[in-house]
Design an enzyme around this catalytic site. Sequence first.
Site, short mmCIF file in Angstrom:
data_model
loop_
_atom_site.label_atom_id
_atom_site.label_comp_id
_atom_site.label_asym_id
_atom_site.label_seq_id
_atom_site.Cartn_x
_atom_site.Cartn_y
_atom_site.Cartn_z
N GLU A 1 42.24 38.30 46.05
CA GLU A 1 42.85 38.52 44.73
C GLU A 1 42.74 39.99 44.39
OE1 GLU A 1 41.66 36.12 41.31
OE2 GLU A 1 41.47 34.36 42.60
N GLU B 1 34.88 32.02 43.21
CA GLU B 1 34.07 32.81 42.28
C GLU B 1 32.87 32.10 41.64
OE1 GLU B 1 36.64 34.71 39.43
OE2 GLU B 1 37.55 35.96 40.94
C1 BGP Z 1 40.04 35.44 38.74
C2 BGP Z 1 40.40 33.99 38.97
C3 BGP Z 1 41.85 33.70 38.86
C4 BGP Z 1 42.61 34.54 37.85
C5 BGP Z 1 42.12 35.97 37.73
C6 BGP Z 1 42.63 36.72 36.50
O1 BGP Z 1 38.73 35.53 38.33
O2 BGP Z 1 40.00 33.57 40.27
O3 BGP Z 1 41.98 32.31 38.70
O4 BGP Z 1 42.83 33.89 36.67
O5 BGP Z 1 40.74 36.05 37.71
O6 BGP Z 1 41.93 36.36 35.34
P1 BGP Z 1 42.67 35.99 34.00
O7 BGP Z 1 43.53 34.81 34.30
O8 BGP Z 1 41.60 35.67 33.02
O9 BGP Z 1 43.45 37.19 33.62
#
Ligand code: BGP
Length: 456
Positions: free
Chosen positions: A359, A158
Site C-alpha cells: 500500500e 496491519e
Molecule cells: C491502511 C489500510 C487501508 C486503507 C488505508 C488508508 O491503513 O490498510 O485499508 O484504508 O490505510 O486509510 P484511510 O482509509 O483511513 O484513509
Amino acid sequence: MKPKQFLWGASLSAHQTEGAVNEDGKIPSVQDTRIRNNPNIADFSVAVDHYHRYKTDIKMLKDANITALRISIAWTRIINRDGSINQLGLTHYDHVIDELINAGITPIVTTYHFDLPDYLQQSGGWKNRDTVTAYYAYVKVLFEHFGDRVKQWLTINEPNIMLLADQKIVGFHDDAVDRYQSFYNLMIAEKFAIKACHQLVSNAEIGPVPNISYVYPRSSKPEDIRAAMEFNSIRNWAYLDFSIKGRINPIFKAHLHSLGIEMFIQPEDRELVANNVPDFIGLNYYTSATVCFPDENEARSAGVSDQQSEDVYEPKHYKGITNPYLRKNQFNWTIDPLGLQTTLEITNDRYETPILITENGLGAYDELTDSYEIHDQYRIDYLEQHLTAIDSASENGVQVVGYLPWSAIDLISVHEGIKKRYGFIYVDRSDSQLKDLKRYPKDSYYWFKRIIGERS
Ligand code: BGP
C-alpha cells in the site's frame, strides 16, 4: 520472494469495495456492525459494488498494464456462523481469481483485512484464543481451496495499526491488557497462517502486511530520541521482530513492563513461532511519524493537527506531533517520500528480507469534470516522488519486488468515507448518493499505465 519480474499492480480490500453485505450467505463483520461517529460518511453496505462489478474493474486494470492485484477475502463470506463452509462465498472468489488469472494479473490475497466476523468479536474478539483457532480453521480452507491458483499470500492487514488505532474501527479492545493480549494472539494467528500456507500450497510465498513508517524524534534532546526509539519499537519493530525473528522486541517488552504488562512467548507457542518464518515482507507506507517526549504540562492535543499523530500518546513515554518540515495532503496527512526510502532501508537493514510494497497512495478530493475526466496531478506527483524513493532504496541494496499502490479503484476510506479517494479509477458515487457507480479512468490511471509500459 523472487518474482521473475517486478510486480506492477495495485491494492484493494474486500469490505471497502465489495458491498453486497447480505448476499450469498455473508454474515456480519465488525465493519458492518461498527457504530460510526460521523453518520454522514458512506458505510460498507454497497461500497463501490465491486462484488457485482469485479469484471469491469479487472478489465480496466488489465487495460492499464497492471500485472498484480492485491485483494482480500472476506472471512465472513467463507465461514458460516456454525463453523461450516459457505460454498457460495468460495464460488464468488473462484470467479474473481479466475478472472484475474485470465487477464494476466497475479492475484495476491490478504486473508483478513480489518473485517473480523462480528460473532467472534462478541465472544471476546482477538483477546480470546478461540479466535486464533477459528482463524486457523478459516485460512486452511482458503489455502486448500485457492492454493492451486494463488501462490502469493498476505497474512493479516496491519496488526500494528490495530494495536494503536481507534478500537471501534478494527474491533479490538480499549483496555491496555486486553489490547496487548489481542496483539499477541494476532501474532500467533499469523504464525498458524504461515504454517498452513507452507504445508498446503505448493510453491507458496506468504508474508506479513504491517504498516511501517519510520518514527523521527522532534529534536536531538535525549528524551526525544528515546521517545522515538520506544515508539519505533512499538509501532514498527514489535510486529516485524516477532514475524521475522521470532522474538518479542526487547524495547517493546520493557515498555510493556513499565505499564505493568508482561509479554513473553508462551512455552506451547515456541516451536510454532520459531519454525514458521515469512518469505517476504508486505509493507504499507503513507507517511512517516514524529514524536517527542511528553511534557507533563502539555495537553495531549497541544500542537497536534495531523491525523497520523492524533492517536500517538502514552503519558511519560511519547506523544505524536506534526512534523514541521513536511507538507500535508488535503486530509491533514503529511507527505514524506524520503521517509519511505529511510523506512525501506532500515527495514532491510533489520530483516534482510524481500519487500513487496502493498500500500502507498494519496487520499484526496477528486473532481469529475463535465467531460468525465479526473485531473489528479497531485496524486501523480505523490506516486512519482515515492517511486523515486523506491528506486533510491533499491540502488542502496533493498530488494523491492513490487509496487501495489492503494488503491486500484476508489473505495470507502476506513475513516472518511468516499470523499477521500485513493483510486486510479474513479467511481461515481458520493457519501450520501449512490448515483450510477460508473467507473472512469483518472489521469493517474493513464500515467501509471505509461510508467508500467516503460519500465516492464
Ligand atoms: C491502511 C489500510 C487501508 C486503507 C488505508 C488508508 O491503513 O490498510 O485499508 O484504508 O490505510 O486509510 P484511510 O482509509 O483511513 O484513509
